[in-house]
Design an enzyme around this catalytic site. Sequence first.
Site, PDB file in Angstrom:
ATOM      1  N   GLY A 147       3.371  -4.139  10.742  1.00  0.00           N
ATOM      2  CA  GLY A 147       2.454  -4.297   9.603  1.00  0.00           C
ATOM      3  C   GLY A 147       2.340  -3.060   8.719  1.00  0.00           C
ATOM      4  O   GLY A 147       3.328  -2.381   8.419  1.00  0.00           O
ATOM      5  N   VAL A 148       1.088  -2.759   8.351  1.00  0.00           N
ATOM      6  CA  VAL A 148       0.827  -1.585   7.492  1.00  0.00           C
ATOM      7  C   VAL A 148       1.323  -0.313   8.189  1.00  0.00           C
ATOM      8  O   VAL A 148       1.942   0.553   7.587  1.00  0.00           O
ATOM      9  CB  VAL A 148      -0.687  -1.457   7.234  1.00  0.00           C
ATOM     10  CG1 VAL A 148      -1.019  -0.168   6.524  1.00  0.00           C
ATOM     11  CG2 VAL A 148      -1.202  -2.623   6.434  1.00  0.00           C
ATOM     12  N   ASP A 149       1.036  -0.212   9.481  1.00  0.00           N
ATOM     13  CA  ASP A 149       1.387   0.979  10.275  1.00  0.00           C
ATOM     14  C   ASP A 149       2.892   1.225  10.189  1.00  0.00           C
ATOM     15  O   ASP A 149       3.350   2.340   9.879  1.00  0.00           O
ATOM     16  CB  ASP A 149       0.975   0.716  11.728  1.00  0.00           C
ATOM     17  CG  ASP A 149       0.776   1.992  12.540  1.00  0.00           C
ATOM     18  OD1 ASP A 149       0.475   1.882  13.740  1.00  0.00           O
ATOM     19  OD2 ASP A 149       0.918   3.086  11.970  1.00  0.00           O
ATOM     20  N   GLY A 173      -4.631  -8.662  10.351  1.00  0.00           N
ATOM     21  CA  GLY A 173      -3.240  -9.072  10.661  1.00  0.00           C
ATOM     22  C   GLY A 173      -3.084  -9.226  12.161  1.00  0.00           C
ATOM     23  O   GLY A 173      -3.679 -10.110  12.786  1.00  0.00           O
ATOM     24  N   ASN A 217      -3.011   2.158  15.475  1.00  0.00           N
ATOM     25  CA  ASN A 217      -3.476   1.805  16.826  1.00  0.00           C
ATOM     26  C   ASN A 217      -3.803   3.090  17.567  1.00  0.00           C
ATOM     27  O   ASN A 217      -3.407   4.171  17.139  1.00  0.00           O
ATOM     28  CB  ASN A 217      -2.444   0.948  17.563  1.00  0.00           C
ATOM     29  CG  ASN A 217      -1.157   1.689  17.798  1.00  0.00           C
ATOM     30  OD1 ASN A 217      -1.126   2.699  18.501  1.00  0.00           O
ATOM     31  ND2 ASN A 217      -0.095   1.239  17.169  1.00  0.00           N
ATOM     32  N   ILE A 261       0.838  -1.221   0.000  1.00  0.00           N
ATOM     33  CA  ILE A 261       0.000   0.000   0.000  1.00  0.00           C
ATOM     34  C   ILE A 261       0.863   1.258   0.000  1.00  0.00           C
ATOM     35  O   ILE A 261       0.431   2.300  -0.519  1.00  0.00           O
ATOM     36  CB  ILE A 261      -0.981  -0.020   1.185  1.00  0.00           C
ATOM     37  CG1 ILE A 261      -2.129   0.975   0.944  1.00  0.00           C
ATOM     38  CG2 ILE A 261      -0.268   0.278   2.521  1.00  0.00           C
ATOM     39  CD1 ILE A 261      -3.312   0.792   1.856  1.00  0.00           C
ATOM     40  N   TYR A 304      -4.416  -7.832  14.523  1.00  0.00           N
ATOM     41  CA  TYR A 304      -5.659  -7.768  15.314  1.00  0.00           C
ATOM     42  C   TYR A 304      -6.520  -9.020  15.178  1.00  0.00           C
ATOM     43  O   TYR A 304      -7.587  -9.109  15.770  1.00  0.00           O
ATOM     44  CB  TYR A 304      -6.445  -6.501  14.977  1.00  0.00           C
ATOM     45  CG  TYR A 304      -5.926  -5.236  15.677  1.00  0.00           C
ATOM     46  CD1 TYR A 304      -4.782  -5.284  16.480  1.00  0.00           C
ATOM     47  CD2 TYR A 304      -6.567  -4.016  15.536  1.00  0.00           C
ATOM     48  CE1 TYR A 304      -4.308  -4.144  17.109  1.00  0.00           C
ATOM     49  CE2 TYR A 304      -6.103  -2.859  16.168  1.00  0.00           C
ATOM     50  CZ  TYR A 304      -4.960  -2.954  16.964  1.00  0.00           C
ATOM     51  OH  TYR A 304      -4.491  -1.818  17.596  1.00  0.00           O
ATOM     52  N   SER A 341      -7.543  -4.895  10.292  1.00  0.00           N
ATOM     53  CA  SER A 341      -7.750  -5.810  11.430  1.00  0.00           C
ATOM     54  C   SER A 341      -7.419  -7.267  11.156  1.00  0.00           C
ATOM     55  O   SER A 341      -7.475  -8.081  12.087  1.00  0.00           O
ATOM     56  CB  SER A 341      -9.197  -5.733  11.966  1.00  0.00           C
ATOM     57  OG  SER A 341      -9.381  -4.584  12.757  1.00  0.00           O
TER      58      SER A 341
HETATM   59  N1  APR Z   1       0.707  -3.097   2.262  1.00  0.00           N
HETATM   60  C1  APR Z   1      -0.530  -3.679   2.242  1.00  0.00           C
HETATM   61  N2  APR Z   1      -0.953  -4.540   3.179  1.00  0.00           N
HETATM   62  C2  APR Z   1      -0.083  -4.849   4.177  1.00  0.00           C
HETATM   63  C3  APR Z   1       1.217  -4.285   4.274  1.00  0.00           C
HETATM   64  C4  APR Z   1       1.596  -3.372   3.252  1.00  0.00           C
HETATM   65  N3  APR Z   1       2.800  -2.778   3.234  1.00  0.00           N
HETATM   66  N4  APR Z   1       1.825  -4.789   5.402  1.00  0.00           N
HETATM   67  C5  APR Z   1       0.942  -5.643   5.967  1.00  0.00           C
HETATM   68  N5  APR Z   1      -0.200  -5.684   5.243  1.00  0.00           N
HETATM   69  C6  APR Z   1      -1.418  -6.458   5.481  1.00  0.00           C
HETATM   70  C7  APR Z   1      -1.307  -7.644   6.410  1.00  0.00           C
HETATM   71  O1  APR Z   1      -0.815  -8.770   5.699  1.00  0.00           O
HETATM   72  C8  APR Z   1      -2.770  -7.807   6.828  1.00  0.00           C
HETATM   73  O2  APR Z   1      -3.478  -8.537   5.827  1.00  0.00           O
HETATM   74  O3  APR Z   1      -2.345  -5.592   6.127  1.00  0.00           O
HETATM   75  C9  APR Z   1      -3.310  -6.369   6.835  1.00  0.00           C
HETATM   76  C10 APR Z   1      -3.497  -5.761   8.229  1.00  0.00           C
HETATM   77  O4  APR Z   1      -2.451  -6.214   9.064  1.00  0.00           O
HETATM   78  P1  APR Z   1      -1.805  -5.267  10.214  1.00  0.00           P
HETATM   79  O5  APR Z   1      -0.926  -4.279   9.576  1.00  0.00           O
HETATM   80  O6  APR Z   1      -1.237  -6.192  11.249  1.00  0.00           O
HETATM   81  O7  APR Z   1      -3.046  -4.457  10.806  1.00  0.00           O
HETATM   82  P2  APR Z   1      -4.151  -4.877  11.893  1.00  0.00           P
HETATM   83  O8  APR Z   1      -4.451  -6.327  11.861  1.00  0.00           O
HETATM   84  O9  APR Z   1      -5.261  -3.892  11.667  1.00  0.00           O
HETATM   85  O10 APR Z   1      -3.425  -4.582  13.291  1.00  0.00           O
HETATM   86  C11 APR Z   1      -3.160  -3.242  13.622  1.00  0.00           C
HETATM   87  O11 APR Z   1      -0.904  -3.721  14.257  1.00  0.00           O
HETATM   88  O12 APR Z   1       0.919  -2.722  13.337  1.00  0.00           O
HETATM   89  C12 APR Z   1       0.074  -2.699  14.423  1.00  0.00           C
HETATM   90  O13 APR Z   1       0.085  -0.410  15.137  1.00  0.00           O
HETATM   91  C13 APR Z   1      -0.688  -1.408  14.500  1.00  0.00           C
HETATM   92  O14 APR Z   1      -1.598  -1.895  16.657  1.00  0.00           O
HETATM   93  C14 APR Z   1      -1.896  -1.838  15.270  1.00  0.00           C
HETATM   94  C15 APR Z   1      -2.161  -3.238  14.750  1.00  0.00           C
END
Ligand code: APR
Length: 188
Positions: free
Chosen positions: A42-44, A133, A34, A21, A135, A131
């Site tokens: 992850g994405v964050d 990943g 978060n 992304i 979460y 959520s």
């Molecule tokens: N681009 C697109 N999708 C991604 C990327 C990226 N660069 N990195 C990870 N993902 C995908 C993961 O594979 C998953 O399918 O994004 C989805 C969401 O995963 P997470 O990033 O873990 O988000 P989430 O499950 O909402 O958890 C959020 O994780 O990173 C911490 O600070 C964040 O506490 C918060 C929690």
Amino acid sequence: MSGVDEIVVGKTKLGLVQGDITRQATEAIVNAANPNLMGGGGVDGAIHQAGGPAILEECRKIVSRIGRLDTGKAVITSGGKLQAKYVIHTIGPVWHGGSRGEAELLASAYRESLKSATDYKLKSLSFPSISSGAYGYPMAEAARVALSTVIAFLRGVSTSLEEVFFVLYDSKTYQVYSAELAESASQM
Ligand code: APR
């Protein structure tokens, strides 16, 4: 079930992309953040890493004003060094088995992000799979809530958005979303 990669809802194209992304050229990308908005994994982690310190600086100012961002809410910052002009930070629910209003909170995260993009009169937006990943939200259920919420918004609200993408990090996630999109499209 064969998948679908793109549909049109009203005047908006809703498409699936497999990729990172942080590399999308849409006007805004959505961050699965978060409540303390101070970055994570992850994405964050990827967005803060690619976007640079300006994004964190703006998040710090927002948190000093509001304390924390509640689940299902969204705030907007610049995109820093990203191609995207804006990052919409939203908080998805942590999965606790499905009996604590997780589906509605996840829907709210998508809805509030779409409202924010519309308020800014944006034409294009990219979502991650919020959520599903860290979460722990089961992927197929997360995809069903995500797609049905975005389709309902695009059918019901006049929006500036002409393109909305789900950017899915791996082929397994892409396949799940593609099958769910076929299902949603068949019910339209
Ligand atoms: N681009 C697109 N999708 C991604 C990327 C990226 N660069 N990195 C990870 N993902 C995908 C993961 O594979 C998953 O399918 O994004 C989805 C969401 O995963 P997470 O990033 O873990 O988000 P989430 O499950 O909402 O958890 C959020 O994780 O990173 C911490 O600070 C964040 O506490 C918060 C929690």
